[in-house]
Design a protein around this motif. Structure first.
Motif, PDB file in Angstrom:
ATOM      1  N   GLU A 115       0.845  -1.191   0.000  1.00  0.00           N
ATOM      2  CA  GLU A 115       0.000   0.000   0.000  1.00  0.00           C
ATOM      3  C   GLU A 115       0.887   1.250   0.000  1.00  0.00           C
ATOM      4  O   GLU A 115       1.556   1.541   0.994  1.00  0.00           O
ATOM      5  CB  GLU A 115      -0.919  -0.016   1.228  1.00  0.00           C
ATOM      6  N   PRO A 116       0.915   1.999  -1.107  1.00  0.00           N
ATOM      7  CA  PRO A 116       1.819   3.151  -1.208  1.00  0.00           C
ATOM      8  C   PRO A 116       1.664   4.171  -0.082  1.00  0.00           C
ATOM      9  O   PRO A 116       2.674   4.658   0.444  1.00  0.00           O
ATOM     10  CB  PRO A 116       1.469   3.770  -2.561  1.00  0.00           C
ATOM     11  N   ASN A 117       0.458   4.499   0.330  1.00  0.00           N
ATOM     12  CA  ASN A 117       0.280   5.519   1.368  1.00  0.00           C
ATOM     13  C   ASN A 117       0.957   5.128   2.669  1.00  0.00           C
ATOM     14  O   ASN A 117       1.610   5.948   3.313  1.00  0.00           O
ATOM     15  CB  ASN A 117      -1.206   5.799   1.605  1.00  0.00           C
ATOM     16  N   TYR A 119       3.500   2.857   3.142  1.00  0.00           N
ATOM     17  CA  TYR A 119       4.952   2.747   3.018  1.00  0.00           C
ATOM     18  C   TYR A 119       5.624   4.101   2.752  1.00  0.00           C
ATOM     19  O   TYR A 119       6.755   4.320   3.182  1.00  0.00           O
ATOM     20  CB  TYR A 119       5.318   1.695   1.967  1.00  0.00           C
ATOM     21  N   GLN A 120       4.947   5.008   2.078  1.00  0.00           N
ATOM     22  CA  GLN A 120       5.512   6.350   1.887  1.00  0.00           C
ATOM     23  C   GLN A 120       5.660   7.066   3.227  1.00  0.00           C
ATOM     24  O   GLN A 120       6.659   7.748   3.466  1.00  0.00           O
ATOM     25  CB  GLN A 120       4.656   7.170   0.922  1.00  0.00           C
ATOM     26  N   SER A 125       9.767   5.319  -1.250  1.00  0.00           N
ATOM     27  CA  SER A 125       9.376   6.200  -2.350  1.00  0.00           C
ATOM     28  C   SER A 125       8.815   5.398  -3.522  1.00  0.00           C
ATOM     29  O   SER A 125       9.468   4.482  -4.023  1.00  0.00           O
ATOM     30  CB  SER A 125      10.591   6.993  -2.836  1.00  0.00           C
ATOM     31  N   SER A 126       7.616   5.777  -3.957  1.00  0.00           N
ATOM     32  CA  SER A 126       7.072   5.165  -5.176  1.00  0.00           C
ATOM     33  C   SER A 126       7.630   5.893  -6.394  1.00  0.00           C
ATOM     34  O   SER A 126       7.796   5.295  -7.456  1.00  0.00           O
ATOM     35  CB  SER A 126       5.545   5.191  -5.169  1.00  0.00           C
ATOM     36  N   LYS A 139       2.876   0.262  -9.634  1.00  0.00           N
ATOM     37  CA  LYS A 139       2.126   1.255  -8.845  1.00  0.00           C
ATOM     38  C   LYS A 139       2.127   0.910  -7.359  1.00  0.00           C
ATOM     39  O   LYS A 139       1.911   1.779  -6.524  1.00  0.00           O
ATOM     40  CB  LYS A 139       0.699   1.414  -9.363  1.00  0.00           C
ATOM     41  N   ASN A 140       2.406  -0.357  -7.014  1.00  0.00           N
ATOM     42  CA  ASN A 140       2.480  -0.780  -5.624  1.00  0.00           C
ATOM     43  C   ASN A 140       3.903  -1.132  -5.199  1.00  0.00           C
ATOM     44  O   ASN A 140       4.098  -1.761  -4.172  1.00  0.00           O
ATOM     45  CB  ASN A 140       1.564  -1.983  -5.384  1.00  0.00           C
ATOM     46  N   LEU A 142       7.622   0.198  -4.077  1.00  0.00           N
ATOM     47  CA  LEU A 142       8.296   1.353  -3.499  1.00  0.00           C
ATOM     48  C   LEU A 142       9.717   0.952  -3.137  1.00  0.00           C
ATOM     49  O   LEU A 142      10.019  -0.240  -2.999  1.00  0.00           O
ATOM     50  CB  LEU A 142       7.566   1.844  -2.243  1.00  0.00           C
TER      51      LEU A 142
END
Length: 162
Positions: A115-117, A119-120, A125-126, A139-140, A142
């Motif tokens: 989930e990018p949100n 892990y960011q 970084s994505s 897209k997933n 990072l």
């Protein structure tokens, strides 16, 4: 679990803690897929390290780092788990924040699929992963431990394919 208890410092998993880690993974994911993945990674000697977060005599947090097949010298993060009773308290973010700082300081690329949100917020970084190719959705994907967007093709340990 005592609501006012706080976790100890994250540390390397000790020999003999595998059953407690497997139980945590089974609870956190409500299935056995992740504990089976970790078992396969351990058996194939693909694991670079396992970190646990103890609290009140129990293991409430965990993550595994495995050696990427390609590029050499890179690591992948999976799985990451926090006990359901103490999720949403920032423990996972703090554990991964220490990991991403280590990756930055040592310049060791660490790739995660998730989930990018989440892990960011932990320092991955994505944007820096955008030039990579992977068997999984970019897209997933990072990355931490880099200061640019490397053009690399990712190959994960065999345990991730089975």
């Amino acid at each position: 679990m005592n609501l006012f208890q706080t976790p100890d410092f994250a540390r390397d998993m000790k020999r003999g803690e595998e059953p407690a880690v497997d139980a945590l993974l089974d609870q956190a994911f409500a299935n056995t897929a992740e504990s089976r993945l970790v078992g396969k990674l351990r058996k194939s000697r693909a694991i670079a390290g396992e970190t646990v977060l103890p609290m009140d005599g129990q293991i409430i947090g965990y993550y595994a780092l495995s050696y990427m097949v390609k590029p050499k010298g890179w690591l992948c993060l999976a799985p990451v788990a926090i006990h359901p009773d103490v999720q949403n308290r920032g423990y996972g973010k703090r554990m991964l924040g220490v990991l991403t700082e280590w990756a930055r300081l040592t310049k060791t690329p660490v790739v995660v699929l998730g989930e990018p949100n989440f892990y960011q917020r932990a320092g991955f970084s994505s944007d820096y992963a955008k030039n990579m190719t992977s068997p999984y959705p970019i897209k997933n994907t990072l990355i931490a431990g880099v200061d640019h967007a490397p053009k690399q093709s990712l190959a994960y340990p065999a345990a991730f394919q089975s």
